[in-house]
Design a protein around this motif. Structure first.
Motif, PDB file in Angstrom:
ATOM      1  N   LEU A 116      11.564 -12.333  -2.731  1.00 34.48           N
ATOM      2  CA  LEU A 116      11.020 -12.260  -4.392  1.00 34.48           C
ATOM      3  C   LEU A 116      10.758 -13.015  -5.106  1.00 34.48           C
ATOM      4  O   LEU A 116      11.168 -13.941  -5.044  1.00 34.48           O
ATOM      5  CB  LEU A 116      12.321 -11.440  -4.623  1.00 34.48           C
ATOM      6  CG  LEU A 116      12.729 -10.818  -5.980  1.00 34.48           C
ATOM      7  CD1 LEU A 116      13.290  -9.242  -6.204  1.00 34.48           C
ATOM      8  CD2 LEU A 116      13.469 -11.697  -7.145  1.00 34.48           C
ATOM      9  N   CYS A 117      10.086 -13.078  -6.432  1.00 34.22           N
ATOM     10  CA  CYS A 117       9.158 -14.037  -7.185  1.00 34.22           C
ATOM     11  C   CYS A 117       9.802 -13.675  -8.650  1.00 34.22           C
ATOM     12  O   CYS A 117       9.967 -11.692  -8.683  1.00 34.22           O
ATOM     13  CB  CYS A 117       8.381 -14.049  -7.291  1.00 34.22           C
ATOM     14  SG  CYS A 117       7.465 -15.080  -8.731  1.00 34.22           S
ATOM     15  N   THR A 118      10.552 -14.305  -9.400  1.00 29.66           N
ATOM     16  CA  THR A 118      10.872 -13.825 -11.232  1.00 29.66           C
ATOM     17  C   THR A 118       9.890 -14.546 -11.803  1.00 29.66           C
ATOM     18  O   THR A 118       9.191 -15.874 -11.399  1.00 29.66           O
ATOM     19  CB  THR A 118      12.425 -14.472 -11.265  1.00 29.66           C
ATOM     20  OG1 THR A 118      12.451 -15.913 -10.954  1.00 29.66           O
ATOM     21  CG2 THR A 118      13.480 -13.167 -10.420  1.00 29.66           C
ATOM     22  N   PRO A 119      10.280 -14.472 -13.009  1.00 26.33           N
ATOM     23  CA  PRO A 119       9.241 -15.358 -14.120  1.00 26.33           C
ATOM     24  C   PRO A 119       9.538 -16.792 -14.021  1.00 26.33           C
ATOM     25  O   PRO A 119       9.212 -17.898 -13.792  1.00 26.33           O
ATOM     26  CB  PRO A 119       9.272 -14.938 -15.801  1.00 26.33           C
ATOM     27  CG  PRO A 119       9.516 -13.199 -15.440  1.00 26.33           C
ATOM     28  CD  PRO A 119      10.516 -13.368 -13.810  1.00 26.33           C
ATOM     29  N   ALA A 145       8.590   0.016 -11.587  1.00 34.39           N
ATOM     30  CA  ALA A 145       9.901   0.628 -11.611  1.00 34.39           C
ATOM     31  C   ALA A 145      10.974   0.079 -11.223  1.00 34.39           C
ATOM     32  O   ALA A 145      11.726  -1.521 -10.637  1.00 34.39           O
ATOM     33  CB  ALA A 145       9.882   1.867 -10.774  1.00 34.39           C
ATOM     34  N   VAL A 146      12.377   0.362 -12.367  1.00 34.98           N
ATOM     35  CA  VAL A 146      13.392  -0.415 -12.086  1.00 34.98           C
ATOM     36  C   VAL A 146      13.149  -1.439 -12.968  1.00 34.98           C
ATOM     37  O   VAL A 146      14.347  -2.412 -11.993  1.00 34.98           O
ATOM     38  CB  VAL A 146      14.749   0.133 -11.020  1.00 34.98           C
ATOM     39  CG1 VAL A 146      14.936   1.198 -11.153  1.00 34.98           C
ATOM     40  CG2 VAL A 146      13.461   0.011  -9.858  1.00 34.98           C
ATOM     41  N   GLY A 147      12.335  -2.301 -13.089  1.00 35.67           N
ATOM     42  CA  GLY A 147      12.097  -3.526 -13.133  1.00 35.67           C
ATOM     43  C   GLY A 147      11.261  -4.612 -12.955  1.00 35.67           C
ATOM     44  O   GLY A 147      11.427  -5.903 -12.415  1.00 35.67           O
ATOM     45  N   THR A 148      11.095  -4.059 -11.379  1.00 30.40           N
ATOM     46  CA  THR A 148      10.699  -4.441 -10.333  1.00 30.40           C
ATOM     47  C   THR A 148       8.965  -3.787  -9.804  1.00 30.40           C
ATOM     48  O   THR A 148       9.009  -2.653  -9.762  1.00 30.40           O
ATOM     49  CB  THR A 148      11.543  -4.850  -9.224  1.00 30.40           C
ATOM     50  OG1 THR A 148      11.772  -6.070  -8.514  1.00 30.40           O
ATOM     51  CG2 THR A 148      11.506  -3.839  -8.116  1.00 30.40           C
ATOM     52  N   ALA A 185       0.559 -11.432 -13.873  1.00 29.79           N
ATOM     53  CA  ALA A 185      -0.074  -9.422 -14.798  1.00 29.79           C
ATOM     54  C   ALA A 185       1.381  -8.888 -14.730  1.00 29.79           C
ATOM     55  O   ALA A 185       1.677  -8.125 -15.755  1.00 29.79           O
ATOM     56  CB  ALA A 185      -1.489  -8.694 -14.138  1.00 29.79           C
ATOM     57  N   MET A 186       2.098  -8.749 -13.590  1.00 33.79           N
ATOM     58  CA  MET A 186       3.200  -8.032 -14.014  1.00 33.79           C
ATOM     59  C   MET A 186       4.554  -8.102 -14.824  1.00 33.79           C
ATOM     60  O   MET A 186       5.045  -7.776 -15.590  1.00 33.79           O
ATOM     61  CB  MET A 186       3.718  -7.578 -12.066  1.00 33.79           C
ATOM     62  CG  MET A 186       3.104  -6.614 -11.208  1.00 33.79           C
ATOM     63  SD  MET A 186       2.956  -4.952 -11.798  1.00 33.79           S
ATOM     64  CE  MET A 186       1.200  -5.149 -13.107  1.00 33.79           C
ATOM     65  N   PHE A 187       4.137  -9.540 -14.998  1.00 33.63           N
ATOM     66  CA  PHE A 187       5.687  -9.888 -16.122  1.00 33.63           C
ATOM     67  C   PHE A 187       4.793 -10.257 -17.062  1.00 33.63           C
ATOM     68  O   PHE A 187       5.939 -10.049 -18.054  1.00 33.63           O
ATOM     69  CB  PHE A 187       5.798 -11.675 -15.608  1.00 33.63           C
ATOM     70  CG  PHE A 187       6.546 -12.125 -14.041  1.00 33.63           C
ATOM     71  CD1 PHE A 187       7.320 -10.730 -13.603  1.00 33.63           C
ATOM     72  CD2 PHE A 187       5.680 -13.583 -12.938  1.00 33.63           C
ATOM     73  CE1 PHE A 187       7.848 -11.060 -11.780  1.00 33.63           C
ATOM     74  CE2 PHE A 187       6.721 -13.760 -11.858  1.00 33.63           C
ATOM     75  CZ  PHE A 187       7.543 -12.499 -11.515  1.00 33.63           C
ATOM     76  N   ALA A 188       3.837 -10.206 -17.310  1.00 34.72           N
ATOM     77  CA  ALA A 188       3.345 -10.358 -18.543  1.00 34.72           C
ATOM     78  C   ALA A 188       3.576  -8.297 -19.278  1.00 34.72           C
ATOM     79  O   ALA A 188       3.353  -8.390 -20.163  1.00 34.72           O
ATOM     80  CB  ALA A 188       1.354 -10.305 -18.446  1.00 34.72           C
ATOM     81  N   GLY A 189       3.518  -7.771 -18.144  1.00 34.01           N
ATOM     82  CA  GLY A 189       3.648  -6.388 -18.728  1.00 34.01           C
ATOM     83  C   GLY A 189       5.292  -6.050 -18.791  1.00 34.01           C
ATOM     84  O   GLY A 189       5.425  -4.717 -19.081  1.00 34.01           O
ATOM     85  N   ARG A 230       4.453 -21.650  -1.920  1.00 33.49           N
ATOM     86  CA  ARG A 230       3.808 -21.803  -2.710  1.00 33.49           C
ATOM     87  C   ARG A 230       4.393 -21.613  -4.071  1.00 33.49           C
ATOM     88  O   ARG A 230       3.708 -22.413  -4.766  1.00 33.49           O
ATOM     89  CB  ARG A 230       3.038 -22.816  -2.067  1.00 33.49           C
ATOM     90  CG  ARG A 230       3.041 -23.565  -1.255  1.00 33.49           C
ATOM     91  CD  ARG A 230       2.079 -24.023  -0.812  1.00 33.49           C
ATOM     92  NE  ARG A 230       0.920 -23.399  -0.379  1.00 33.49           N
ATOM     93  CZ  ARG A 230       0.492 -22.863   1.104  1.00 33.49           C
ATOM     94  NH1 ARG A 230       1.370 -23.274   2.062  1.00 33.49           N
ATOM     95  NH2 ARG A 230      -0.697 -22.343   1.195  1.00 33.49           N
ATOM     96  N   VAL A 231       4.004 -20.337  -4.134  1.00 33.25           N
ATOM     97  CA  VAL A 231       3.795 -19.468  -5.247  1.00 33.25           C
ATOM     98  C   VAL A 231       5.263 -19.474  -6.230  1.00 33.25           C
ATOM     99  O   VAL A 231       4.959 -18.926  -7.563  1.00 33.25           O
ATOM    100  CB  VAL A 231       2.357 -18.603  -5.569  1.00 33.25           C
ATOM    101  CG1 VAL A 231       1.321 -19.358  -5.300  1.00 33.25           C
ATOM    102  CG2 VAL A 231       2.855 -17.481  -4.510  1.00 33.25           C
ATOM    103  N   GLY A 232       6.346 -19.012  -5.424  1.00 33.76           N
ATOM    104  CA  GLY A 232       7.364 -18.785  -6.156  1.00 33.76           C
ATOM    105  C   GLY A 232       8.285 -18.264  -5.154  1.00 33.76           C
ATOM    106  O   GLY A 232       9.204 -17.794  -6.316  1.00 33.76           O
ATOM    107  N   PHE A 233       7.636 -16.839  -4.572  1.00 33.65           N
ATOM    108  CA  PHE A 233       8.585 -16.210  -4.000  1.00 33.65           C
ATOM    109  C   PHE A 233       9.990 -16.590  -3.068  1.00 33.65           C
ATOM    110  O   PHE A 233       9.344 -18.027  -2.436  1.00 33.65           O
ATOM    111  CB  PHE A 233       7.996 -15.030  -2.725  1.00 33.65           C
ATOM    112  CG  PHE A 233       6.769 -14.372  -4.321  1.00 33.65           C
ATOM    113  CD1 PHE A 233       6.788 -12.802  -4.040  1.00 33.65           C
ATOM    114  CD2 PHE A 233       5.633 -14.599  -4.065  1.00 33.65           C
ATOM    115  CE1 PHE A 233       6.451 -11.966  -4.827  1.00 33.65           C
ATOM    116  CE2 PHE A 233       4.721 -13.232  -4.883  1.00 33.65           C
ATOM    117  CZ  PHE A 233       5.249 -12.513  -5.316  1.00 33.65           C
ATOM    118  N   ARG A 234      11.070 -16.505  -3.018  1.00 29.94           N
ATOM    119  CA  ARG A 234      12.546 -16.425  -2.245  1.00 29.94           C
ATOM    120  C   ARG A 234      12.301 -15.629  -1.855  1.00 29.94           C
ATOM    121  O   ARG A 234      12.631 -14.134  -1.948  1.00 29.94           O
ATOM    122  CB  ARG A 234      12.918 -17.214  -3.426  1.00 29.94           C
ATOM    123  CG  ARG A 234      12.407 -18.270  -4.347  1.00 29.94           C
ATOM    124  CD  ARG A 234      12.259 -19.622  -3.776  1.00 29.94           C
ATOM    125  NE  ARG A 234      11.943 -20.646  -3.877  1.00 29.94           N
ATOM    126  CZ  ARG A 234      10.561 -20.988  -4.264  1.00 29.94           C
ATOM    127  NH1 ARG A 234       9.570 -20.321  -4.009  1.00 29.94           N
ATOM    128  NH2 ARG A 234      10.597 -22.155  -4.991  1.00 29.94           N
TER     129      ARG A 234
END
Length: 254
Positions: A99-102, A181-184, A212-216, A236-240
């Motif tokens: 999972l990745c967050t902003p 949906a439901v924030g993810t 793009a999803m975070f911008a939306g 490397r791009v932020g997924f955990r």
């Protein structure tokens, strides 16, 4: 978070062209394909199905000549797998999801030789992406007009598709995200043609789609990985690491 991911799975299946709701389950069908990876079911969070509920679910598939199959986060519905096993379902796989967050997203910086991520706009673009993903996954998902149409539909209904163009003007690699949906949102189908691997294509399209999803307005984006190499790319791009998803199916009757 497993409940959020499972709630997303329910909402996403309800977007399919044909939706069947049985006690405790949602089934999504796409008449354009018989693929069990597109036609499948998922339980409602907390579902506690009876044997009769599972039989009704199986009938929804059998009536269409399709293989009964489910994908779900088991921790969000612990009673489901035992009920399915009692009916003869067997495990296909258990996949960890990331999972990745902003706050964790790390977008690769542009520079000489770095992949340039594009947004598809033409039928030729969507066809090229579908063909590239078919090649990337060694024909597991054959290229087709229906596949290209699904990519366009995702792009036009709140999700996103991104790709890196190859020197021949087609596609080196790409991926997509479903509408949130439901924030993810689920990021899926990350694939790079063999000739273009090791050049940062997967990392570039993955980061661009999450951005793009975070911008939306999405609060998170999640995905599954197929091996340690791809996991390292996504990390490397932020997924955990965040949880697991279970895949089960029922064999044809003897």
């Amino acid at each position: 978070m497993d409940t959020d991911v499972q709630s997303f799975a329910v909402a996403n299946l309800r977007r399919r062209p044909v939706v069947v709701e049985t006690a405790g389950f949602v089934v999504g069908f796409d008449p354009g394909t018989t693929s069990p990876y597109i036609n499948y079911a998922t339980p409602l969070p907390g579902a506690e199905p009876t044997a009769a509920d599972v039989a009704t679910l199986v009938a929804a598939f059998r009536d269409r000549g399709l293989k009964p199959r489910l994908e779900f986060a088991p921790d969000a519905a612990p009673a489901v797998e035992p009920a399915l096993r009692e009916a003869g379902f067997t495990r296909e796989a258990v996949h960890e999801y990331l999972l990745c967050t902003p706050a964790t997203l790390a977008v690769p910086q542009p520079g000489p030789g770095r992949p340039i991520v594009e947004i598809p706009s033409t039928d030729e673009d969507f066809t090229a992406i579908d063909e590239a993903l078919a090649e990337a996954f060694a024909g597991e998902f054959p290229a087709s007009a229906e596949g290209a149409a699904r990519l366009r539909r995702t792009h036009e209904t709140g999700g996103a598709v991104r790709f890196v163009r190859s020197p021949d003007g087609r596609c080196a690699g790409g991926a997509m995200t479903s509408a949130p949906a439901v924030g993810t949102s689920e990021l899926a189908g990350v694939g790079t043609r063999p000739d273009f691997r090791g050049q940062g294509v997967a990392a570039a399209v993955t980061a661009a789609l999450a951005e793009a999803m975070f911008a939306g307005g999405a609060a998170s984006v999640w995905l599954e990985y197929s091996g340690e190499g791809s996991r390292r790319v996504y990390e490397r791009v932020g997924f955990r690491p965040h949880g697991t998803r279970l895949y089960v199916s029922l064999a044809d009757p003897a």
